[in-house]
Structure formats: structure tokens, C-alpha cells
Design a protein around this motif. Structure first.
Motif, PDB file in Angstrom:
ATOM      1  N   SER A 193       0.841  -1.196   0.000  1.00 59.19           N
ATOM      2  CA  SER A 193       0.000   0.000   0.000  1.00 59.19           C
ATOM      3  C   SER A 193       0.872   1.240   0.000  1.00 59.19           C
ATOM      4  O   SER A 193       2.016   1.221   0.464  1.00 59.19           O
ATOM      5  CB  SER A 193      -0.911   0.003   1.226  1.00 59.19           C
ATOM      6  OG  SER A 193      -0.142   0.179   2.408  1.00 59.19           O
ATOM      7  N   TYR A 208     -12.643  -3.993  -9.078  1.00 58.26           N
ATOM      8  CA  TYR A 208     -11.564  -3.285  -8.388  1.00 58.26           C
ATOM      9  C   TYR A 208     -11.184  -4.059  -7.124  1.00 58.26           C
ATOM     10  O   TYR A 208     -12.066  -4.504  -6.372  1.00 58.26           O
ATOM     11  CB  TYR A 208     -11.991  -1.864  -7.997  1.00 58.26           C
ATOM     12  CG  TYR A 208     -10.884  -1.064  -7.322  1.00 58.26           C
ATOM     13  CD1 TYR A 208     -10.005  -0.309  -8.091  1.00 58.26           C
ATOM     14  CD2 TYR A 208     -10.718  -1.099  -5.935  1.00 58.26           C
ATOM     15  CE1 TYR A 208      -8.980   0.405  -7.483  1.00 58.26           C
ATOM     16  CE2 TYR A 208      -9.696  -0.385  -5.332  1.00 58.26           C
ATOM     17  CZ  TYR A 208      -8.827   0.365  -6.101  1.00 58.26           C
ATOM     18  OH  TYR A 208      -7.803   1.062  -5.508  1.00 58.26           O
ATOM     19  N   GLN A 209      -9.905  -4.219  -6.908  1.00 61.02           N
ATOM     20  CA  GLN A 209      -9.393  -4.879  -5.703  1.00 61.02           C
ATOM     21  C   GLN A 209      -8.305  -3.989  -5.114  1.00 61.02           C
ATOM     22  O   GLN A 209      -7.519  -3.381  -5.852  1.00 61.02           O
ATOM     23  CB  GLN A 209      -8.839  -6.257  -6.079  1.00 61.02           C
ATOM     24  CG  GLN A 209      -8.764  -7.255  -4.942  1.00 61.02           C
ATOM     25  CD  GLN A 209      -7.455  -7.163  -4.164  1.00 61.02           C
ATOM     26  OE1 GLN A 209      -6.479  -6.580  -4.637  1.00 61.02           O
ATOM     27  NE2 GLN A 209      -7.468  -7.717  -2.959  1.00 61.02           N
ATOM     28  N   ASP A 210      -8.255  -3.861  -3.763  1.00 62.30           N
ATOM     29  CA  ASP A 210      -7.351  -2.899  -3.127  1.00 62.30           C
ATOM     30  C   ASP A 210      -5.909  -3.024  -3.618  1.00 62.30           C
ATOM     31  O   ASP A 210      -5.241  -2.013  -3.861  1.00 62.30           O
ATOM     32  CB  ASP A 210      -7.385  -3.072  -1.605  1.00 62.30           C
ATOM     33  CG  ASP A 210      -8.686  -2.568  -0.989  1.00 62.30           C
ATOM     34  OD1 ASP A 210      -9.398  -1.810  -1.673  1.00 62.30           O
ATOM     35  OD2 ASP A 210      -8.976  -2.940   0.161  1.00 62.30           O
ATOM     36  N   TRP A 243      -4.735  -5.054  -6.381  1.00 60.05           N
ATOM     37  CA  TRP A 243      -4.614  -5.109  -7.841  1.00 60.05           C
ATOM     38  C   TRP A 243      -5.098  -3.830  -8.531  1.00 60.05           C
ATOM     39  O   TRP A 243      -4.742  -3.570  -9.682  1.00 60.05           O
ATOM     40  CB  TRP A 243      -5.423  -6.270  -8.399  1.00 60.05           C
ATOM     41  CG  TRP A 243      -4.935  -7.644  -8.026  1.00 60.05           C
ATOM     42  CD1 TRP A 243      -5.618  -8.576  -7.297  1.00 60.05           C
ATOM     43  CD2 TRP A 243      -3.698  -8.247  -8.386  1.00 60.05           C
ATOM     44  NE1 TRP A 243      -4.884  -9.723  -7.178  1.00 60.05           N
ATOM     45  CE2 TRP A 243      -3.679  -9.540  -7.840  1.00 60.05           C
ATOM     46  CE3 TRP A 243      -2.578  -7.816  -9.112  1.00 60.05           C
ATOM     47  CZ2 TRP A 243      -2.614 -10.416  -7.988  1.00 60.05           C
ATOM     48  CZ3 TRP A 243      -1.514  -8.687  -9.273  1.00 60.05           C
ATOM     49  CH2 TRP A 243      -1.531  -9.966  -8.710  1.00 60.05           C
ATOM     50  N   GLY A 244      -5.926  -3.073  -7.865  1.00 57.59           N
ATOM     51  CA  GLY A 244      -6.530  -1.933  -8.537  1.00 57.59           C
ATOM     52  C   GLY A 244      -7.588  -2.420  -9.508  1.00 57.59           C
ATOM     53  O   GLY A 244      -8.264  -3.430  -9.273  1.00 57.59           O
ATOM     54  N   ASN A 298      -3.935  -5.910 -14.845  1.00 59.79           N
ATOM     55  CA  ASN A 298      -4.062  -5.255 -13.535  1.00 59.79           C
ATOM     56  C   ASN A 298      -3.598  -3.797 -13.565  1.00 59.79           C
ATOM     57  O   ASN A 298      -2.771  -3.402 -14.392  1.00 59.79           O
ATOM     58  CB  ASN A 298      -3.239  -6.013 -12.492  1.00 59.79           C
ATOM     59  CG  ASN A 298      -3.672  -7.452 -12.350  1.00 59.79           C
ATOM     60  OD1 ASN A 298      -4.696  -7.750 -11.768  1.00 59.79           O
ATOM     61  ND2 ASN A 298      -2.893  -8.370 -12.926  1.00 59.79           N
ATOM     62  N   HIS A 299      -4.116  -3.009 -12.623  1.00 58.64           N
ATOM     63  CA  HIS A 299      -3.722  -1.616 -12.357  1.00 58.64           C
ATOM     64  C   HIS A 299      -4.186  -0.629 -13.433  1.00 58.64           C
ATOM     65  O   HIS A 299      -3.682   0.494 -13.498  1.00 58.64           O
ATOM     66  CB  HIS A 299      -2.196  -1.487 -12.195  1.00 58.64           C
ATOM     67  CG  HIS A 299      -1.613  -2.370 -11.155  1.00 58.64           C
ATOM     68  ND1 HIS A 299      -2.045  -2.369  -9.859  1.00 58.64           N
ATOM     69  CD2 HIS A 299      -0.620  -3.301 -11.235  1.00 58.64           C
ATOM     70  CE1 HIS A 299      -1.340  -3.255  -9.160  1.00 58.64           C
ATOM     71  NE2 HIS A 299      -0.482  -3.848  -9.976  1.00 58.64           N
ATOM     72  N   THR A 322      -3.501   2.120 -10.550  1.00 57.99           N
ATOM     73  CA  THR A 322      -4.452   1.932  -9.458  1.00 57.99           C
ATOM     74  C   THR A 322      -3.992   0.790  -8.548  1.00 57.99           C
ATOM     75  O   THR A 322      -3.203  -0.061  -8.938  1.00 57.99           O
ATOM     76  CB  THR A 322      -5.849   1.624 -10.015  1.00 57.99           C
ATOM     77  OG1 THR A 322      -5.770   0.492 -10.894  1.00 57.99           O
ATOM     78  CG2 THR A 322      -6.396   2.814 -10.782  1.00 57.99           C
ATOM     79  N   GLY A 323      -4.516   0.792  -7.302  1.00 56.23           N
ATOM     80  CA  GLY A 323      -4.153  -0.249  -6.350  1.00 56.23           C
ATOM     81  C   GLY A 323      -2.759  -0.030  -5.789  1.00 56.23           C
ATOM     82  O   GLY A 323      -2.282   1.099  -5.678  1.00 56.23           O
ATOM     83  N   TRP A 324      -2.096  -1.120  -5.427  1.00 54.11           N
ATOM     84  CA  TRP A 324      -0.744  -1.047  -4.878  1.00 54.11           C
ATOM     85  C   TRP A 324       0.240  -0.909  -6.025  1.00 54.11           C
ATOM     86  O   TRP A 324       0.757  -1.888  -6.565  1.00 54.11           O
ATOM     87  CB  TRP A 324      -0.432  -2.291  -4.052  1.00 54.11           C
ATOM     88  CG  TRP A 324      -1.201  -2.351  -2.762  1.00 54.11           C
ATOM     89  CD1 TRP A 324      -2.084  -1.429  -2.290  1.00 54.11           C
ATOM     90  CD2 TRP A 324      -1.137  -3.389  -1.794  1.00 54.11           C
ATOM     91  NE1 TRP A 324      -2.586  -1.818  -1.074  1.00 54.11           N
ATOM     92  CE2 TRP A 324      -2.024  -3.026  -0.739  1.00 54.11           C
ATOM     93  CE3 TRP A 324      -0.437  -4.595  -1.696  1.00 54.11           C
ATOM     94  CZ2 TRP A 324      -2.209  -3.821   0.386  1.00 54.11           C
ATOM     95  CZ3 TRP A 324      -0.629  -5.385  -0.578  1.00 54.11           C
ATOM     96  CH2 TRP A 324      -1.503  -5.002   0.450  1.00 54.11           C
TER      97      TRP A 324
END
Length: 403
Positions: free
Chosen positions: A46, A328-330, A332-333, A353-354, A378-380
């Protein structure tokens, strides 16, 4: 860069240990370079944890540099104090020699005065006999300082003086007095030199003590800063671990779906070539493979390939298929999963992803090379890139073997 497979999130190659050189400035430059490189290592956690970890590494680096500087100052201070002890001993020795020389000089002066009286008495007796050779010597005896060797030598030209034991002793005493006066001068100069050197060294000691005190306070502050940063990083690390649990569950869910679908496609390739197209016009920034997680320390799998590309760069379907999921996943974005059917005897799926956004929807059929979305961060993620995953029968494999 991308996230790990089901077990964990990968952050890239392990950070190198701090390698300090002897020179403190060189140490600090190396530390700065390593801290800068750490940004790349931490891109798959994160943003809050990345920042906290960078702060912690900075705090550790600053503390290491501060401790190194303090150690150097303390070494110099110890050397200066040892030098001070040595110089004080030399000063005491020089002062003792000066005191001794002064005492000998005083004794010499008393010897001269005593012998002057003897010479005066002898002179008075001889002068009564009216010896003209003593007329000049009479005046010389009235001089204030008979220690002057030249005066004594002039006075002793008289054969009568040379033959007299009293005058001979007087001459020797006067000569010794002159030598002692020179010794006193030399010793006095030596004492003064030692005093000046000791005073200068004391100034150095005082400055180094003040510097060491200030640096000790700095180290204390750095310790507090490191502890605070470590506490923040630990709190955020625990939060991210919880997110990883959710990520693993998501991975397991997707893998199960793909395995079930792969069972239907197995042995019935949908594309004659069975190979994938590159999904984006970009270069590989991080390959598929195992590495050591820089935060958690365990060995984990980087389960895809990262393609570096600017945000907004088009992404294309690597092969024909059906959009299985978009969500959307925290970590993976924005995520897109495409079932590509059978290929090379396995059920194949590709995951993007992202992304900044996708332009296709679940259930939609797509063609090889069709626009499916745009690169994002997006995401981490620490920068614009595509983390591309290839799943064979629900298991992540090296994408490069399918292009």
C-alpha cells in the motif's frame, strides 16, 4: 510492478544491505542511493506502507550516519584528551627543569657574590703594594654583573690574577653563572612553548566535547525518530497483511473459476498458433519469478510480467476470448480477467491489472488485438504499468513463454 501469486505480494528484488565506507560522506551518499532504490522495491504494497517503510529506512540511514559521525568525534576527542595528558606531563617536567635551573642560577649568583668579596679583599691587599697592573681591574670589580665572561677574561689578563687560585676560581664560577643564565633562558622558552601547545590542545578538547554533546543529542533524536517510524511501519504492515488475506481469497476464487472453465477447454485450442500477442506497447520492467520480499522477508512469487508504459497507453487482448470478470481490488486496482479458451492443451486465461479503466464488460467476446482498456497505476502501484498474468488451468505461469 505487480502483485504476488496467491501466497503474497511481491515487491521486487531484496534491498541491498547498507555498505558503509570509511569516509562518512561516502557512507551517506551510498545510503541515499539505497534509500532512493527502495522506492522501486516497495511498489507492491500500500502507498501508506511504502511511505512508512521509506521513512523508516531514511531514519535508520540518518541514525547510522549520525552514529558514525559521533564515533569519529569521540575518537578524535579521546586522542585529544590523551594528548592533553601527555602535554601536561611535559609541561610539568619543563617547569621542574626551569625551577631547578633558576635555583642553580641563584646559587651561582650567591657564589659570585661570595667570591667577589674574596677577590675584593685580595685586591685591596695587592693594591696597597701599588701594583699598576691592578688599576684597570679595580674598576671592573665595581661592575654590576661580574658573571660576564668577557669582563672576567679581560680582568684576568693580569699575570697576578692568573697566578692566584682565588681569582681562577672566581673566573670559573663566573663562567658557570653565564652558562646557567643561558640554561634558564632556554628552559623558560621551552616552558612557554609547552604552555602554548597545551592551551591550543585544550581549546580543541573543549570544542570536541561540545561537538560530541551536540551529536549525542542528535543521535538520541534519531533513535526516537527511528522508533516512531518503526511503529508506524509495523502498524501499516499489519494492515497490509490483512489486505493480503483478502487478496489470497480473491486469487483462490479466480483460480477455482479458471480451473473449472479450463476443464471444458482442455485439448480444444481456440487459436491455431496457441501463442499470445503482447498486450501493450511497452518494455518489461519486472519479469516473472521468485524473489525475497523486501518488507516481509519471505520468498514469494512475482506471478506475472510488468510492462512499463505511460498512463493512458492502450491495452489490447492478447488472444481471442471472453471477458470473465472486471472489478476493483485494493491491491490489484482495476482488474480484468479474460478466458482465452484452450491453448496448447490447457485452459488459458489472461489477467490485466492496475488499469486506469477498461472498455469491455463481463460476458463480452473480444478478438486478439482488440482494445480492452488503458494503462494506469491503481491499487498497490508506484507508477504507470501493466501487470500481466497468464493462467494455465488456474495456475500462474511465465507469460514470456506464451508470446
Amino acid at each position: 510492478m505487480a502483485l504476488v501469486a496467491a501466497s503474497a505480494v511481491v515487491l521486487g528484488a531484496a534491498a541491498s544491505p547498507l555498505a558503509f565506507a570509511d569516509d562518512l560522506k561516502d557512507k551517506q551518499r551510498k545510503i541515499d542511493r539505497q534509500v532512493e532504490a527502495a522506492h522501486d522495491d516497495l511498489n507492491e504494497s500500500s502507498a501508506a506502507l511504502r511511505k512508512a517503510t521509506i521513512r523508516l529506512r531514511n531514519a535508520k540511514a540518518e541514525l547510522a550516519a549520525a552514529r558514525g559521525t559521533l564515533a569519529s568525534t569521540r575518537q578524535r576527542l579521546a586522542a585529544a584528551k590523551a594528548r592533553d595528558v601527555e602535554m601536561q606531563a611535559k609541561l610539568v617536567e619543563a617547569e621542574e627543569k626551569l625551577d631547578l635551573a633558576r635555583a642553580e642560577l641563584q646559587q651561582g649568583r650567591e657564589d659570585v657574590r661570595r667570591q667577589r668579596a674574596a677577590v675584593d679583599k685580595m685586591f685591596a691587599t695587592q693594591y696597597e703594594q701599588f701594583d699598576p697592573r691592578l688599576e684597570g681591574f679595580a674598576a671592573l670589580l665595581k661592575a654590576e654583573d661580574l658573571a660576564d665572561v668577557g669582563i672576567v677574561q679581560e680582568a684576568t689578563r693580569s699575570a697576578l690574577i692568573e697566578q692566584d687560585g682565588v681569582l681562577s676560581e672566581f673566573r670559573e664560577t663566573a663562567e658557570m653563572l653565564a652558562i646557567r643564565k643561558d640554561e634558564v633562558t632556554t628552559m623558560r622558552d621551552a616552558v612557554e612553548t609547552q604552555r602554548q601547545a597545551a592551551a591550543a590542545n585544550l581549546v580543541r578538547v573543549t570544542k570536541l566535547e561540545k561537538r560530541a554533546l551536540a551529536q549525542t543529542r542528535t543521535v538520541t533524536l534519531m533513535v526516537s525518530k527511528r522508533r516512531a517510524a518503526a511503529g508506524d511501519a509495523q502498524t501499516l504492515r499489519q494492515r497490509d497483511r490483512k489486505a493480503l488475506v483478502a487478496l489470497e481469497a480473491d486469487q483462490a476464487r479466480i483460480a477455482k473459476i479458471l480451473r473449472n472453465r479450463a476443464a471444458k477447454h482442455k485439448g480444444t485450442p481456440s487459436n491455431t498458433g496457441g501463442y499470445l500477442n503482447y498486450p501493450v506497447n511497452g518494455y518489461v520492467t519486472s519479469p516473472y519469478g521468485y524473489r525475497i520480499h523486501p518488507i516481509y522477508g519471505y520468498r514469494s512469487l512475482h506471478n506475472g510480467v510488468d510492462f512499463g508504459a505511460g498512463c493512458g497507453t492502450p491495452m489490447y487482448a492478447a488472444a481471442d476470448g471472453t471477458v470473465l470478470s472486471r472489478y476493483y481490488q485494493d491491491a490489484w486496482g482495476n482488474r480484468l480477467v479474460i478466458d482465452n479458451g484452450g491453448a496448447r492443451g490447457v485452459g488459458l486465461a489472461t489477467i490485466y491489472n492496475h488499469a486506469s479503466k477498461y472498455v469491455v464488460s463481463p460476458g463480452q467476446r473480444v478478438k486478439r488485438g482488440q482494445l480492452v482498456g488503458y494503462v494506469g497505476t491503481t491499487g498497490w502501484s508506484t507508477g504507470c504499468h501493466l501487470h500481466f498474468i497468464v493462467m494455465a488451468n488456474g495456475t500462474a505461469v511465465d507469460p514470456m513463454k506464451w508470446f
